[in-house]
Scaffold this motif. Structure first.
Motif, mmCIF file in Angstrom:
data_model
loop_
_atom_site.group_PDB
_atom_site.id
_atom_site.type_symbol
_atom_site.label_atom_id
_atom_site.label_comp_id
_atom_site.label_asym_id
_atom_site.label_seq_id
_atom_site.Cartn_x
_atom_site.Cartn_y
_atom_site.Cartn_z
ATOM 1 N N ALA A 112 -30.347 77.732 26.262
ATOM 2 C CA ALA A 112 -29.756 76.499 25.468
ATOM 3 C C ALA A 112 -28.531 75.576 26.822
ATOM 4 O O ALA A 112 -29.359 73.842 27.175
ATOM 5 C CB ALA A 112 -29.082 76.556 24.802
ATOM 6 N N ARG A 113 -28.587 76.596 27.987
ATOM 7 C CA ARG A 113 -28.089 76.240 28.980
ATOM 8 C C ARG A 113 -29.388 75.111 29.849
ATOM 9 O O ARG A 113 -29.656 74.077 29.842
ATOM 10 C CB ARG A 113 -27.565 76.385 30.157
ATOM 11 C CG ARG A 113 -26.306 77.368 29.519
ATOM 12 C CD ARG A 113 -25.879 78.092 30.844
ATOM 13 N NE ARG A 113 -24.309 79.303 30.674
ATOM 14 C CZ ARG A 113 -24.122 80.378 29.537
ATOM 15 N NH1 ARG A 113 -25.498 81.258 29.782
ATOM 16 N NH2 ARG A 113 -23.213 80.547 28.970
ATOM 17 N N SER A 114 -30.623 75.786 30.002
ATOM 18 C CA SER A 114 -31.621 75.576 31.035
ATOM 19 C C SER A 114 -31.884 73.554 29.816
ATOM 20 O O SER A 114 -32.226 72.804 30.654
ATOM 21 C CB SER A 114 -32.845 76.082 30.724
ATOM 22 O OG SER A 114 -34.114 75.305 31.006
ATOM 23 N N ALA A 115 -32.390 73.973 28.687
ATOM 24 C CA ALA A 115 -32.892 72.961 27.645
ATOM 25 C C ALA A 115 -31.929 71.611 28.261
ATOM 26 O O ALA A 115 -31.879 70.893 28.275
ATOM 27 C CB ALA A 115 -32.827 73.538 26.010
ATOM 28 N N ILE A 116 -30.268 72.356 27.792
ATOM 29 C CA ILE A 116 -29.459 71.015 27.959
ATOM 30 C C ILE A 116 -29.270 70.511 29.111
ATOM 31 O O ILE A 116 -29.332 69.011 29.229
ATOM 32 C CB ILE A 116 -28.030 71.611 27.807
ATOM 33 C CG1 ILE A 116 -27.751 71.689 26.022
ATOM 34 C CG2 ILE A 116 -26.866 70.431 27.702
ATOM 35 C CD1 ILE A 116 -26.421 72.448 25.460
ATOM 36 N N ALA A 117 -29.725 70.902 30.497
ATOM 37 C CA ALA A 117 -29.331 70.265 31.277
ATOM 38 C C ALA A 117 -30.873 69.696 31.656
ATOM 39 O O ALA A 117 -30.955 68.491 32.568
ATOM 40 C CB ALA A 117 -29.470 71.604 32.188
ATOM 41 N N LYS A 118 -32.129 69.986 31.032
ATOM 42 C CA LYS A 118 -33.596 69.113 31.415
ATOM 43 C C LYS A 118 -33.066 67.805 30.849
ATOM 44 O O LYS A 118 -33.522 67.248 31.090
ATOM 45 C CB LYS A 118 -34.326 70.189 31.222
ATOM 46 C CG LYS A 118 -34.597 71.472 32.093
ATOM 47 C CD LYS A 118 -36.015 72.274 31.920
ATOM 48 C CE LYS A 118 -35.968 72.874 32.158
ATOM 49 N NZ LYS A 118 -37.339 74.506 31.812
ATOM 50 N N ILE A 119 -32.689 68.334 29.893
ATOM 51 C CA ILE A 119 -32.307 66.650 28.673
ATOM 52 C C ILE A 119 -31.802 65.388 29.124
ATOM 53 O O ILE A 119 -31.801 64.796 29.105
ATOM 54 C CB ILE A 119 -31.926 67.221 27.039
ATOM 55 C CG1 ILE A 119 -32.937 68.133 26.133
ATOM 56 C CG2 ILE A 119 -31.632 65.907 26.581
ATOM 57 C CD1 ILE A 119 -33.069 68.535 25.325
ATOM 58 N N GLU A 120 -30.085 66.566 29.506
ATOM 59 C CA GLU A 120 -29.048 65.112 30.407
ATOM 60 C C GLU A 120 -29.893 64.909 31.554
ATOM 61 O O GLU A 120 -29.592 63.624 32.226
ATOM 62 C CB GLU A 120 -27.875 66.035 30.623
ATOM 63 C CG GLU A 120 -27.795 66.783 29.667
ATOM 64 C CD GLU A 120 -25.652 67.231 29.324
ATOM 65 O OE1 GLU A 120 -25.686 67.821 30.980
ATOM 66 O OE2 GLU A 120 -24.549 67.333 29.145
ATOM 67 N N SER A 121 -30.726 65.349 32.440
ATOM 68 C CA SER A 121 -31.016 65.176 33.287
ATOM 69 C C SER A 121 -31.696 64.393 33.281
ATOM 70 O O SER A 121 -32.080 62.772 34.078
ATOM 71 C CB SER A 121 -31.483 66.093 34.603
ATOM 72 O OG SER A 121 -32.217 66.254 35.598
ATOM 73 N N ALA A 122 -32.954 64.125 32.504
ATOM 74 C CA ALA A 122 -34.115 63.601 31.866
ATOM 75 C C ALA A 122 -33.448 62.344 31.723
ATOM 76 O O ALA A 122 -34.041 60.701 31.453
ATOM 77 C CB ALA A 122 -35.115 63.892 30.754
ATOM 78 N N ALA A 123 -31.720 61.971 30.993
ATOM 79 C CA ALA A 123 -31.476 60.841 29.686
ATOM 80 C C ALA A 123 -30.638 60.209 30.928
ATOM 81 O O ALA A 123 -29.828 59.369 30.890
ATOM 82 C CB ALA A 123 -31.093 61.726 28.833
ATOM 83 N N GLY A 124 -30.644 60.487 32.424
ATOM 84 C CA GLY A 124 -29.620 60.344 33.403
ATOM 85 C C GLY A 124 -28.453 60.516 32.991
ATOM 86 O O GLY A 124 -27.161 60.460 33.730
ATOM 87 N N SER A 125 -27.503 61.797 32.043
ATOM 88 C CA SER A 125 -26.854 62.092 32.838
ATOM 89 C C SER A 125 -25.859 63.356 33.859
ATOM 90 O O SER A 125 -27.183 63.916 34.098
ATOM 91 C CB SER A 125 -26.409 63.573 31.277
ATOM 92 O OG SER A 125 -26.708 62.043 29.570
ATOM 93 N N GLN A 126 -24.805 63.786 33.727
ATOM 94 C CA GLN A 126 -24.114 64.865 34.518
ATOM 95 C C GLN A 126 -24.599 65.769 33.977
ATOM 96 O O GLN A 126 -24.154 66.483 32.859
ATOM 97 C CB GLN A 126 -22.595 64.358 34.853
ATOM 98 C CG GLN A 126 -22.734 63.030 35.180
ATOM 99 C CD GLN A 126 -23.716 62.591 37.087
ATOM 100 O OE1 GLN A 126 -23.956 64.079 38.050
ATOM 101 N NE2 GLN A 126 -24.061 62.017 37.468
ATOM 102 N N ARG A 127 -25.035 66.919 35.066
ATOM 103 C CA ARG A 127 -25.189 68.396 34.549
ATOM 104 C C ARG A 127 -24.157 69.220 34.346
ATOM 105 O O ARG A 127 -23.567 70.411 34.482
ATOM 106 C CB ARG A 127 -26.338 68.764 35.355
ATOM 107 C CG ARG A 127 -27.306 68.867 34.887
ATOM 108 C CD ARG A 127 -28.746 68.979 36.744
ATOM 109 N NE ARG A 127 -28.664 70.866 36.042
ATOM 110 C CZ ARG A 127 -29.686 71.307 36.288
ATOM 111 N NH1 ARG A 127 -30.430 70.703 37.124
ATOM 112 N NH2 ARG A 127 -29.408 72.437 36.108
ATOM 113 N N ALA A 128 -22.878 68.400 35.355
ATOM 114 C CA ALA A 128 -21.950 68.768 35.607
ATOM 115 C C ALA A 128 -20.915 70.392 34.930
ATOM 116 O O ALA A 128 -20.505 71.379 34.399
ATOM 117 C CB ALA A 128 -20.470 68.446 36.125
ATOM 118 N N ALA A 129 -21.024 69.361 33.364
ATOM 119 C CA ALA A 129 -20.298 69.929 32.069
ATOM 120 C C ALA A 129 -21.697 70.809 31.525
ATOM 121 O O ALA A 129 -20.808 71.574 30.637
ATOM 122 C CB ALA A 129 -20.225 69.080 30.642
ATOM 123 N N VAL A 130 -22.420 70.932 31.739
ATOM 124 C CA VAL A 130 -23.705 71.920 31.441
ATOM 125 C C VAL A 130 -23.472 73.329 30.859
ATOM 126 O O VAL A 130 -22.757 73.910 29.266
ATOM 127 C CB VAL A 130 -24.735 72.096 32.083
ATOM 128 C CG1 VAL A 130 -25.103 73.111 31.260
ATOM 129 C CG2 VAL A 130 -25.489 71.041 31.753
#
Length: 322
Positions: A112-130
């Motif tokens: 889940a952490r990996s998926a959230i990080a990848k989606i946020e990265s692709a969407a231009g979001s920050q990964r700090a809160a993952v």
């Protein structure tokens, strides 16, 4: 039906880029990677093979080269990239991921952490809160996943809903599988001497043992056998009840091993359920009130009626005393 069609269209649009990125992949490998059965994959390939521009000749159709059991794209008709998420779609997926990680056993927190990080990265979001957005998994579920990853045997304290009992058993984990909305441990049970599925939210406690997991090779090679969960393959020595389930209780099929026997107008249906204890089954049915009725066996239906009558009389007695 429309949702099934939409899901297939999305899958078809993503299949061509997948085969381009994986030339000469076998059909079985492709089916496993795409999350479909071999039969569905073959049907999808046949459908794609006939796709192209309207009113044009065969040269404009998506084309494949089939050599033995392998597949290779020879003409993509412009379908060269996987579908990309829009901002609203990415937001919906992120919201769904963050909601289901709160339910023990449904997903692997690391995945889940990996998926959230990848989606946020692709969407231009920050990964700090993952890391903060995905809580740690409860002890029992985390221990089960650790045993699978380390290929270690484990002991489980497991609650069986159909038998209304808690048992302790030693198992040799094989893999974690997802059936519907629930995660299960597929493992060789040393007590039963067979492969069993253990639902995560019914594993009360789990301990990883300092010994290797050694399920019989045929059990591992067979792949995930979800039929073990199916009522059709339940222990034939156990009784089966036929229930009339109102549309308002249709959610039961997501949580209990029920098999639809006959669909009725208005969303109601008749369903079969295997159980071990008449006492437990009577309590189970009574908990749903008028939404669930026992059609067979008559002995169980009579037990439910008697228990309901006793409860009503007790209620009337209390009301009269007041």
């Amino acid at each position: 039906m429309s949702s099934q069609v939409s899901a297939r269209v999305v899958r078809l649009l993503n299949m061509v880029p997948y085969f381009q990125a994986n030339p000469r992949v076998t059909r079985d490998e492709a089916a496993a990677a795409l999350g479909v059965s071999r039969k569905q994959l073959d049907a999808d390939l046949e459908q794609l093979w006939m796709c192209g521009l309207p009113a044009d000749g065969p040269g404009d159709l998506i084309d494949f080269d089939f050599v033995g059991d392998t597949v290779e794209v020879t003409f993509s008709a412009g379908v060269d990239h996987p579908l990309r998420l829009t901002s609203p779609e990415a937001t919906v997926i992120l919201t769904a991921l963050r909601s289901i990680v709160d339910v023990p056993g449904v997903v692997d927190p690391e995945a889940a952490r990996s998926a959230i990080a990848k989606i946020e990265s692709a969407a231009g979001s920050q990964r700090a809160a993952v890391e903060e957005s995905v809580p740690e998994e409860p002890g029992a579920a985390a221990a089960v996943r650790a045993a699978v990853r380390a290929r270690r045997a484990a002991t489980l304290d497991y609650y069986s809903a159909s038998r209304d009992s808690l048992t302790t058993r030693t198992v040799d984990p094989i893999r974690v599988v997802l059936i519907g909305d629930n995660s299960y441990l597929e493992a060789w049970c040393r007590t039963a001497e067979g492969v069993r599925l253990f639902r995560f939210d019914r594993i009360v406690a789990a301990t990883v043992l300092d010994e290797a997991s050694m399920p019989p090779p045929p059990a591992v090679q067979a792949g995930a056998d979800t039929s073990l969960f199916s009522p059709e393959t339940a222990d034939p020595s156990l009784p089966s009840a036929t229930l009339l389930i109102d549309a308002s209780a249709a959610w039961m099929f997501d949580y209990y091993p029920l098999r639809v026997v006959h669909e009725l107008p208005g969303g109601a249906c008749e369903a079969a359920m295997t159980y071990a204890s008449d006492e437990w089954m009577a309590r189970f049915v009574l908990g749903f009130g008028s939404a669930v009725q026992v059609l067979a066996p008559e002995s169980l239906a009579r037990r439910v009626r008697d228990a309901a009558g006793d409860a009503l009389r007790a209620y009337d007695d209390v009301a009269a005393d007041e």
